[in-house]
Design an enzyme around this catalytic site. Structure first.
Site, mmCIF file in Angstrom:
data_model
loop_
_atom_site.group_PDB
_atom_site.id
_atom_site.type_symbol
_atom_site.label_atom_id
_atom_site.label_comp_id
_atom_site.label_asym_id
_atom_site.label_seq_id
_atom_site.Cartn_x
_atom_site.Cartn_y
_atom_site.Cartn_z
ATOM 1 N N GLN A 101 0.871 -1.170 0.000
ATOM 2 C CA GLN A 101 0.000 0.000 0.000
ATOM 3 C C GLN A 101 0.911 1.224 0.000
ATOM 4 O O GLN A 101 1.741 1.379 0.897
ATOM 5 C CB GLN A 101 -0.903 0.038 1.228
ATOM 6 C CG GLN A 101 -1.879 1.221 1.183
ATOM 7 C CD GLN A 101 -2.663 1.404 2.455
ATOM 8 O OE1 GLN A 101 -2.117 1.841 3.468
ATOM 9 N NE2 GLN A 101 -3.944 1.076 2.420
ATOM 10 N N TYR A 171 -6.236 10.805 4.926
ATOM 11 C CA TYR A 171 -4.860 11.082 4.530
ATOM 12 C C TYR A 171 -4.849 11.894 3.225
ATOM 13 O O TYR A 171 -5.890 12.401 2.790
ATOM 14 C CB TYR A 171 -4.076 9.781 4.418
ATOM 15 C CG TYR A 171 -3.962 9.057 5.736
ATOM 16 C CD1 TYR A 171 -3.230 9.601 6.794
ATOM 17 C CD2 TYR A 171 -4.616 7.840 5.955
ATOM 18 C CE1 TYR A 171 -3.139 8.946 8.018
ATOM 19 C CE2 TYR A 171 -4.526 7.191 7.176
ATOM 20 C CZ TYR A 171 -3.791 7.748 8.209
ATOM 21 O OH TYR A 171 -3.715 7.110 9.422
ATOM 22 N N ARG A 220 -7.791 2.272 -2.128
ATOM 23 C CA ARG A 220 -8.575 2.197 -0.891
ATOM 24 C C ARG A 220 -9.297 3.513 -0.681
ATOM 25 O O ARG A 220 -8.697 4.588 -0.759
ATOM 26 C CB ARG A 220 -7.678 1.890 0.317
ATOM 27 C CG ARG A 220 -8.504 1.400 1.514
ATOM 28 C CD ARG A 220 -7.661 0.950 2.677
ATOM 29 N NE ARG A 220 -8.342 -0.119 3.407
ATOM 30 C CZ ARG A 220 -8.093 -0.422 4.673
ATOM 31 N NH1 ARG A 220 -7.160 0.222 5.352
ATOM 32 N NH2 ARG A 220 -8.730 -1.411 5.260
ATOM 33 N N GLY A 332 -8.304 -7.570 9.219
ATOM 34 C CA GLY A 332 -7.249 -6.784 9.829
ATOM 35 C C GLY A 332 -6.747 -7.354 11.134
ATOM 36 O O GLY A 332 -5.913 -8.254 11.172
ATOM 37 N N ARG A 333 -7.299 -6.822 12.240
ATOM 38 C CA ARG A 333 -6.758 -7.146 13.567
ATOM 39 C C ARG A 333 -6.723 -8.641 13.863
ATOM 40 O O ARG A 333 -5.831 -9.119 14.571
ATOM 41 C CB ARG A 333 -7.587 -6.437 14.636
ATOM 42 C CG ARG A 333 -7.396 -4.924 14.673
ATOM 43 C CD ARG A 333 -8.491 -4.273 15.505
ATOM 44 N NE ARG A 333 -9.784 -4.450 14.872
ATOM 45 C CZ ARG A 333 -10.932 -4.545 15.533
ATOM 46 N NH1 ARG A 333 -10.960 -4.537 16.853
ATOM 47 N NH2 ARG A 333 -12.083 -4.684 14.870
#
Length: 363
Positions: A101, A171, A220, A332-333
């Site tokens: 990414q 971002y 994304r 993810g986590r």
């Protein structure tokens, strides 16, 4: 029951053995921005655990002040790219597929650390009425577009299988999308989401030119921002089409649609079930990845407060996959705490939840 998760998927000659993607997750553990053996081992374990496609943590392009933490890895320079080549070799050696990414954190804050150069963003804003850094000139914008293209070309040359641009979560690319952080009066601003998408579209076109027609490009995107969880770039399907379709036309193959909870409907008044990734696929025809608290009982923002999460059943996810609401699902986590998560799900074995203590290490 998990069959829908373990169907192969092919895109532009790249075949994935299943529909499970490792979501990009900032780990901030690359000394001086250089990945090494620890990162190679970390991603290799997930490949051995049968993740279909690994997306690395955000890794920054060649711009001053492109990162907001000192341990975020670079994706430029011979030393950093050599480190990433070791990661690719390790993952491919375990039979996995992987993409970086690539990222620019814009004007966002992530603690007290400050880069040496002033942070840059569309309008020198972190969020509404929150000034920071400098507004980007048109030359800065052109150089940033070129830096994204350079990173994508490096990804292909280094042996990665795909590349993902981070255009979400408040971002830099997302700061151009959002009217609260893009108040520019030139061609990179505007009153509509289509107008404010010009920077992203130029970056995507440059990336596509750099990697050629056959290398998969992922973008994304998110409605929510770290600056405002309730923010929405598109309040209607028409606005979502205006936002996302030009990006697909510019060269995006896959839209990675980030939600805090994947099961929440995007436009509940129109469809009580269809989520962000489902609508994005319906409106653009692109391949989509859904993501958000998969297999866990709380969303990822709780992790920053040190909160762990228990495993929850995957019935709803599997039903959505069987309906082909979206194509791939990012986890993810759960993969931070359990590198074998994908394999265990395939075999029907018990999986771990997420232990917040595991954020402090690459394991």
């Amino acid at each position: 029951m998990s069959t829908a998760l373990f169907q192969p998927f092919t895109l532009k000659g790249l075949t994935l053995p299943n529909r499970i993607v490792m979501a990009p997750m900032t780990r901030n553990m690359a000394p001086k921005g250089i990945p090494g053996a620890a990162q190679a081992d970390y991603y290799r374990k997930r490949a051995e655990g049968e993740v279909g496609l690994i997306l690395t943590e955000g890794t920054v392009i060649d711009r001053p002040a492109a990162r907001n933490l000192p341990g975020i890895p670079f994706f430029h320079g011979d030393t950093a790219l050599s480190g990433w080549a070791e990661v690719v070799e390790a993952v491919h050696g375990a039979g996995g597929r992987i993409g970086p990414q690539v990222w620019h954190t814009g004007s966002t804050r992530a603690g007290e650390w400050e880069p040496e150069a002033p942070v840059e963003s569309p309008s020198a804003l972190v969020g509404p009425a929150d000034p920071r850094g400098v507004s980007m000139t048109e030359e800065d914008i052109a150089d940033t577009v070129a830096a994204f293209a350079k990173a994508a070309a490096a990804a292909k040359a280094t042996g990665f299988d795909v590349v993902e641009l981070h255009g979400a979560h408040g971002y830099l690319i997302d700061q151009f999308f959002w009217g609260e952080t893009n108040t520019r009066g030139d061609v990179f601003g505007g009153a509509t989401i289509r107008e404010r998408s010009r920077f992203a579209a130029e970056a995507v076109r440059a990336v596509r030119a750099a990697v050629g027609p056959d290398f998969p490009v992922i973008l994304r995107v998110s409605q929510w921002k770290q600056q405002d969880y309730a923010a929405r770039l598109a309040a209607t399907p028409d606005e979502m089409t205006d936002w996302l379709l030009p990006l697909v036309e510019a060269g995006v193959d896959v839209l990675h649609c980030s939600q805090r909870r994947f099961w929440e409907p995007e436009f509940a008044d129109l469809d009580p079930v269809l989520n962000f990734a489902g609508w994005a696929k319906k409106l653009t025809g692109a391949t989509t990845i859904s993501v958000g608290s998969v297999g866990l009982n709380s969303d990822f923002m709780t992790a920053f407060g040190g909160e762990s999460s228990a495993h929850t059943p995957l019935d709803d996810l599997i039903a959505r996959m069987e309906r082909e609401e979206f194509d791939l699902i990012a986890v993810g986590r759960a993969l931070i705490s359990d590198a074998e998560w994908a394999r265990k799900v395939r075999l029907g074995q018990e999986v771990q939840g997420f232990d917040a203590g595991h954020l402090a290490e690459l394991r």
